[in-house]
Design an enzyme around this catalytic site. Structure first.
Site, PDB file in Angstrom:
ATOM      1  N   GLY A 216       0.830  -1.211   0.000  1.00  0.00           N
ATOM      2  CA  GLY A 216       0.000   0.000   0.000  1.00  0.00           C
ATOM      3  C   GLY A 216       0.855   1.247   0.000  1.00  0.00           C
ATOM      4  O   GLY A 216       2.067   1.181  -0.212  1.00  0.00           O
ATOM      5  N   ASN A 217       0.224   2.363   0.228  1.00  0.00           N
ATOM      6  CA  ASN A 217       0.977   3.620   0.321  1.00  0.00           C
ATOM      7  C   ASN A 217       0.350   4.473   1.414  1.00  0.00           C
ATOM      8  O   ASN A 217      -0.681   4.114   1.982  1.00  0.00           O
ATOM      9  CB  ASN A 217       0.997   4.336  -1.037  1.00  0.00           C
ATOM     10  CG  ASN A 217      -0.393   4.698  -1.492  1.00  0.00           C
ATOM     11  OD1 ASN A 217      -1.047   5.534  -0.891  1.00  0.00           O
ATOM     12  ND2 ASN A 217      -0.871   4.031  -2.540  1.00  0.00           N
ATOM     13  N   ARG A 218       0.969   5.591   1.683  1.00  0.00           N
ATOM     14  CA  ARG A 218       0.575   6.357   2.870  1.00  0.00           C
ATOM     15  C   ARG A 218      -0.552   7.362   2.616  1.00  0.00           C
ATOM     16  O   ARG A 218      -0.865   8.167   3.487  1.00  0.00           O
ATOM     17  CB  ARG A 218       1.806   7.085   3.415  1.00  0.00           C
ATOM     18  CG  ARG A 218       2.847   6.113   3.953  1.00  0.00           C
ATOM     19  CD  ARG A 218       4.050   6.869   4.484  1.00  0.00           C
ATOM     20  NE  ARG A 218       3.665   7.872   5.444  1.00  0.00           N
ATOM     21  CZ  ARG A 218       4.370   8.962   5.717  1.00  0.00           C
ATOM     22  NH1 ARG A 218       5.494   9.180   5.077  1.00  0.00           N
ATOM     23  NH2 ARG A 218       3.954   9.836   6.612  1.00  0.00           N
TER      24      ARG A 218
END
Ligand code: CTP
Length: 413
Positions: A216-218
Site C-alpha cells: 500500500g501507500n501512505r
C-alpha cells in the site's frame, strides 16, 4: 429566482417543507440552510430531497470558496421560516454563529422573515424590539397568524399557512422587481460548478500479497476528500471513488469504495464517461504481486521472500486517451526531489508524459503531504509549465485547484 430558505428551530418547520415544495413546483431554485436546532423538527434529508441540493448547517472553518458568502451573494431573495425568538435576537445583533447567520450578513437580497413562537414570546418586549430593529433595517417581517399554538393555548404566534408564506414572498419579490418567472439560469447562478459532474478519486490502492498482507501507500485521502467536498460546496454533482479511505465523504457526495487498482480502474472506467471533470487524486500502486496467495504465506526458516510484481494499469493515461470533448482531466503527482532532478523538474516531465489538462504537483516526504496537514502544491499545464501555486489547508488547496479548473473550462485552449 434563487431563493435562500433559512429554517430555524421551531415546530412549525414542518409547514416549511410544503413552502419548499411549492417553490420547486413553481420552478424556483432553492437552497435550504437549516439551523442545527431546526433539525430536531425536520431532518436534513427532507430539505435535501425536496430542494435537490445539500442543506448545510455549519460554516466550515476554512472554506475559501466561502459558501457562507456565496449563498448570501447569489440568493435573489431570502425567506426565514419559521424564525424563532432566539433567531430574531441573533439576527438583530448581526450574529454569525452558523451558516445561516453568515449568509444573512453576506446577502444584499431582500429578506423576508416569518416569526413563529408562543404568544408570550412574540409579545415580549425584547422580541418586539428585535422585530422593530429588523424592520428598520428593511427586513420584511410577516406578522404571525393568530390561532392554535403548539400546546392547548392559542393567540398570535402561529406560522401562517404555506400558501400565505409563498404569496408573501412573491409579493416582496414583485415589489423589488425580482422576476418571478423561473429560468434555467437560476440554478447555475449559485456556484461556479453548479450542475458540473465531478469525479474524484481519493486515498491509496492496496494490492494484496496474500490473505492478510498488501502493498500500500501512505495516502490518507484527505486531499481527495477535500476536493470532493469543495466541489460539492460549489454546486457540482460529485462522485467520489475512495480507495481505502476511512474518513466520511460528507453530504450529497456519491461514494464508491474500492481497494485495488483494478477495482479503481473499473470504477473510473464506468463513471468517467458521464463526468465533466475527473480528478485523479488517488495514489495508485504502480505494481501488484503477479500471484496472490489465497492463504497466509508462512515464514520458511531464515530464507527471505521474493515477490514478483507486475505493472498495474495506468488509469490516468487511459482517461486522457479516452477523454471526451469538454472533459477536464486532472492528475496529481506526489514527488520528491532526488539526485537527478528537483521536484519541479520531475513534475514537469510527468505533466508532459501524462498529458492531463492540469497536473497538481505535491512535494511529499519529511512531514509534507500525507494526512491532515497543510499542503503546498504547484499546478502545471500539459506542457509542464507552472501556472499556479497554492498552499494552506487541504480544503484551501482544493478550492485553488477548482479555481483553475473553472477558469480552464471557461476558456478551453
Ligand atoms: N496514476 C494512475 N494509474 C497508475 C498510477 C498513477 O492513474 N497506475 C495517476 C495518479 O492518480 C496521479 C498520476 O497518475 O494522478 C500520477 O501518479 P504518480 O504515482 O505520481 O505517477 P506515476 O505515473 O505512477 O509515475 P512514478 O510513480 O514513476 O513517479
Amino acid at each position: 429566482m434563487r431563493v435562500l430558505l433559512g429554517v430555524t428551530g421551531g415546530i412549525a418547520a414542518y409547514k416549511v417543507a410544503l413552502v419548499l415544495r411549492r417553490l420547486r413546483e413553481d420552478g424556483h431554485s432553492v437552497r435550504v440552510v437549516p439551523t442545527a436546532a431546526s433539525l430536531n423538527f425536520v431532518g436534513r434529508a427532507t430539505w435535501e430531497a425536496l430542494s435537490g441540493h445539500s442543506a448545510p448547517t455549519e460554516t466550515f472553518e476554512d472554506v475559501p470558496s466561502v459558501a457562507h458568502v456565496r449563498l448570501g451573494q447569489e440568493a435573489q431573495i431570502v425567506l426565514i421560516a419559521p424564525a424563532t425568538a432566539d433567531f430574531l435576537a441573533s439576527m438583530a445583533h448581526g450574529n454569525a454563529k452558523d451558516l445561516l447567520g453568515n449568509a444573512l450578513l453576506a446577502t444584499q437580497a431582500p429578506i423576508v422573515v416569518a416569526p413563529a413562537m408562543h404568544t408570550e414570546m412574540w409579545t415580549n418586549l425584547a422580541t418586539q424590539a428585535n422585530v422593530s430593529t429588523l424592520r428598520e433595517r428593511g427586513v420584511h417581517v410577516i406578522e404571525p397568524a393568530v390561532g392554535r399554538l403548539t400546546g392547548a393555548d392559542s393567540g398570535p404566534g402561529r406560522l401562517p399557512e404555506p400558501e400565505e408564506l409563498v404569496a408573501a414572498l412573491y409579493a416582496v419579490a414583485d415589489g423589488q422587481a425580482i422576476p418571478l418567472a423561473a429560468t434555467a439560469a437560476d440554478d447555475a447562478g449559485w456556484g461556479d460548478l453548479d450542475g458540473v459532474r465531478v469525479l474524484v478519486t481519493a486515498g491509496g490502492t492496496h494490492e494484496p500479497i496474500d490473505a492478510v498482507r498488501f502493498i500500500g501507500n501512505r495516502s490518507s485521502g484527505h486531499q481527495g476528500l477535500a476536493l470532493a467536498h469543495a466541489a460539492a460546496e460549489r454546486g457540482a454533482k460529485v462522485t467520489l471513488i475512495a480507495a481505502n479511505v476511512v474518513l466520511p465523504a460528507g453530504e450529497g457526495i456519491e461514494r464508491i469504495d474500492v481497494e485495488t487498482t483494478a477495482q479503481l480502474a473499473d470504477a473510473v472506467t464506468s463513471a468517467a464517461p458521464s463526468a465533466d471533470v475527473v480528478i485523479m487524486a488517488a495514489a495508485v500502486a504502480d505494481f501488484r504481486p503477479r500471484v496472490v496467495s489465497q492463504t497466509k504465506i508462512k515464514k520458511n526458516g531464515d530464507s527471505g521472500l521474493t515477490l514478483e510484481l507486475e505493472p498495474t494499469e495506468d488509469i490516468l493515461a487511459a482517461l486522457v486517451a479516452h477523454r471526451h470533448e469538454r472533459q477536464t482531466v486532472v492528475g496529481f503527482a506526489a514527488e520528491t526531489g532526488d539526485s537527478t532532478a528537483t521536484v519541479l523538474e520531475h513534475g514537469a516531465a510527468k505533466a508532459r508524459r501524462k498529458g492531463a489538462g492540469l497536473l497538481v504537483l505535491n512535494p511529499v516526504g519529511a512531514g509534507q503531504g500525507f494526512g491532515d496537514v497543510p499542503n503546498s502544491v504547484t499546478m502545471l499545464d500539459v506542457n509542464g509549465v507552472a501556472i499556479a501555486e497554492a498552499s494552506g489547508s487541504k480544503l484551501a488547496v482544493a478550492h485553488a485547484v477548482l479555481d483553475r479548473i473553472v477558469s480552464m473550462r471557461a476558456s478551453p485552449s
